[in-house]
Design an enzyme around this catalytic site. Structure first.
Site, mmCIF file in Angstrom:
data_model
loop_
_atom_site.group_PDB
_atom_site.id
_atom_site.type_symbol
_atom_site.label_atom_id
_atom_site.label_comp_id
_atom_site.label_asym_id
_atom_site.label_seq_id
_atom_site.Cartn_x
_atom_site.Cartn_y
_atom_site.Cartn_z
ATOM 1 N N SER A 159 0.947 -1.065 -0.266
ATOM 2 C CA SER A 159 0.093 -0.298 -0.047
ATOM 3 C C SER A 159 0.554 1.190 -0.337
ATOM 4 O O SER A 159 0.345 2.376 0.180
ATOM 5 C CB SER A 159 -0.990 -0.162 0.890
ATOM 6 O OG SER A 159 -0.382 0.037 2.526
ATOM 7 N N LYS A 197 1.356 4.284 7.191
ATOM 8 C CA LYS A 197 0.636 5.683 6.379
ATOM 9 C C LYS A 197 1.227 6.766 6.912
ATOM 10 O O LYS A 197 1.840 7.237 7.637
ATOM 11 C CB LYS A 197 -0.890 5.150 7.227
ATOM 12 C CG LYS A 197 -1.395 3.387 7.103
ATOM 13 C CD LYS A 197 -1.663 3.545 5.125
ATOM 14 C CE LYS A 197 -1.662 2.073 5.056
ATOM 15 N NZ LYS A 197 -1.158 0.919 4.967
#
Length: 238
Positions: A159, A197
């Site tokens: 991701s 993230k």
């Protein structure tokens, strides 16, 4: 190879497009890169166009299209500059030592290392628990770390690939409980899930953004997310 300013501008444009759906203005780009005039932005955009990273739609206002992002360790400069955008310092870890990411002289200066804990795998896709086990450790050049306490986590998933963070990379984390918007962090969600993230604050909410268009941004009330550290470098083994 992109210059640092070219790379910084490309990441800024890409981030702005993701957040707003349209390109930043020349004034916004000038301010973001702390340039004195817009002519410098014109030169950077032209260079990015020539290298196939960016496309301008000349008959539309604020219409830049990011065609591709650089592969870290080949296109991107080493991370020693300022600003919140993360530009990984990727160290190729071979059996004979650390190679490829620095010049011969700087590698020689980095022979002095410090051992930091390696805490298992952190998700760069869906969050997973991090294993808090001090039995595994990794040696890291002292000059790479700077001040503060550090630890390492192994990245799992894809991701964050558009930020140059690949499955199997070892993420070097500076332990801290605060971070700025746009920085890549280790986030602890609901005291049980850990993920890597990009941080975005939206009022009383926190958005955890992936760097892969196939993944959705996850948004939580601020009290559910605790910052466990900030990404400062990567190790990659070939």
């Amino acid at each position: 190879m992109l210059t640092r300013k070219q790379h910084q501008l490309l990441l800024y444009i890409d981030d702005h497009l993701r957040r707003t759906g349209y390109s930043p203005s020349f004034d916004e780009m000038k301010d973001a890169l702390e340039l004195r005039s817009k002519s410098g932005i014109h030169r950077l955009i032209s260079a990015l166009e020539e290298r196939g990273f960016l496309r301008r739609h000349h008959h539309r206002a604020r219409a830049l299209e990011v065609l591709r992002l650089p592969h870290m360790g080949t296109e991107a400069p080493a991370a020693t500059g300022t600003g919140t955008a993360f530009v990984p310092a990727v160290l190729n870890q071979g059996q004979t030592g650390l190679e490829g990411a620095f010049s011969e002289a700087s590698v020689a200066n980095d022979r002095q290392t410090v051992s930091i804990p390696l805490y298992g795998r952190i998700a760069a896709g869906l969050p997973i628990e991090a294993m808090q086990d001090d039995s595994d450790r990794i040696d890291v050049p002292v000059s790479l770390l700077g001040t503060g306490e550090h630890y390492a986590l192994t990245v799992a998933g894809d991701s964050m690939i558009e930020a140059g963070i690949l499955d199997g990379d070892i993420a070097i984390i500076r332990r801290r409980e605060t971070a700025e918007n746009g920085q890549i962090i280790v986030a602890l969600i609901d005291e049980q899930e850990v993920t890597l993230k990009k941080l975005r604050r939206r009022g009383s909410m926190i958005a955890l953004e992936a760097a892969n268009r196939d993944y959705e941004t996850r948004i939580f009330p601020a009290e559910r997310v605790h910052i466990q550290g900030r990404l400062v470098a990567l190790f990659r083994q070939y």
